[in-house]
Design an enzyme around this catalytic site. Structure first.
Site, PDB file in Angstrom:
ATOM      1  N   THR A  42       0.145   1.208   7.815  1.00 12.46           N
ATOM      2  CA  THR A  42       1.499   1.723   7.588  1.00 12.46           C
ATOM      3  C   THR A  42       2.043   1.345   6.203  1.00 12.46           C
ATOM      4  O   THR A  42       3.067   1.868   5.788  1.00 12.46           O
ATOM      5  CB  THR A  42       2.486   1.219   8.670  1.00 12.46           C
ATOM      6  OG1 THR A  42       2.604  -0.196   8.561  1.00 12.46           O
ATOM      7  CG2 THR A  42       2.030   1.626  10.058  1.00 12.46           C
ATOM      8  N   ASN A  43       1.347   0.457   5.498  1.00 15.16           N
ATOM      9  CA  ASN A  43       1.789   0.081   4.161  1.00 15.16           C
ATOM     10  C   ASN A  43       1.477   1.229   3.203  1.00 15.16           C
ATOM     11  O   ASN A  43       0.403   1.827   3.256  1.00 15.16           O
ATOM     12  CB  ASN A  43       1.107  -1.206   3.712  1.00 15.16           C
ATOM     13  CG  ASN A  43       1.753  -1.786   2.472  1.00 15.16           C
ATOM     14  OD1 ASN A  43       1.758  -1.154   1.417  1.00 15.16           O
ATOM     15  ND2 ASN A  43       2.301  -2.974   2.593  1.00 15.16           N
ATOM     16  N   ARG A  44       2.385   1.509   2.296  1.00 12.65           N
ATOM     17  CA  ARG A  44       2.247   2.665   1.407  1.00 12.65           C
ATOM     18  C   ARG A  44       1.639   2.326   0.046  1.00 12.65           C
ATOM     19  O   ARG A  44       1.574   3.187  -0.834  1.00 12.65           O
ATOM     20  CB  ARG A  44       3.626   3.315   1.254  1.00 12.65           C
ATOM     21  CG  ARG A  44       4.125   3.820   2.617  1.00 12.65           C
ATOM     22  CD  ARG A  44       5.558   4.228   2.616  1.00 12.65           C
ATOM     23  NE  ARG A  44       6.431   3.074   2.439  1.00 12.65           N
ATOM     24  CZ  ARG A  44       7.749   3.145   2.297  1.00 12.65           C
ATOM     25  NH1 ARG A  44       8.352   4.305   2.290  1.00 12.65           N
ATOM     26  NH2 ARG A  44       8.476   2.055   2.148  1.00 12.65           N
TER      27      ARG A  44
END
Length: 162
Positions: A42-44
């Protein structure tokens, strides 16, 4: 979730040609389990770098080395609850200056307010420092396009002639 004193479980990613250093605060639980930076899906962070360089990132390690990017964290050891930057205490910083001495690093970026404030408190390299917003999904108010505006400083610096 328990609070515990943890030593950073993996080393920096760099080689002698690294020109910029991107520092987080301390690896998340997922990153600690996978022994790599920004590993939470979920980290961009990785999608943003892919867009900045207009490149599909299939091998994160090779991508960084190809683009002269070093990755590490400000913290060597701390007390932390899960992945919560807000819970970080008892900080022992990494030897950032020692790493810089093995490279061509000329600019430092920090990702997120915690890494930026810890960098300012503990690390004194004399190199330019740019504090970037967090790419964590927890920083939901920052949309991808907003993050890209901030993170474009990375490609700007890498394309400057030294």
């Amino acid at each position: 979730m328990k609070t515990e004193q943890i030593i950073h479980p993996f080393g920096p990613l760099y080689d002698e040609n690294s020109e910029i250093l991107i520092l987080g605060s301390f690896p998340s639980v997922v990153s600690r389990e996978q022994s790599f930076y920004y590993a939470n899906r979920t980290n961009r962070f990785w999608p943003i770098l892919g867009k900045l360089f207009d490149e599909e990132i299939t091998d994160r390690r090779q991508f960084c080395l190809k683009h002269h990017i070093a990755l590490w964290d400000v913290i060597y050891s701390c007390t932390i609850e899960g992945s919560s930057d807000a819970s970080i205490r008892d900080v022992i910083p990494n030897d950032i200056e020692g790493l810089i001495g093995k490279t061509k690093i000329r600019v430092i970026f920090t990702t997120g307010s915690k890494s930026g404030s810890l960098y300012e408190k503990y690390i004194h390299t004399g190199l330019p420092h740019y504090a970037l917003p967090s790419t964590s999904a927890a920083n939901a108010r920052m949309k991808i396009d907003d993050l890209l505006k901030y993170y474009s400083k990375i490609t700007e610096v890498l394309h400057e002639k030294t």
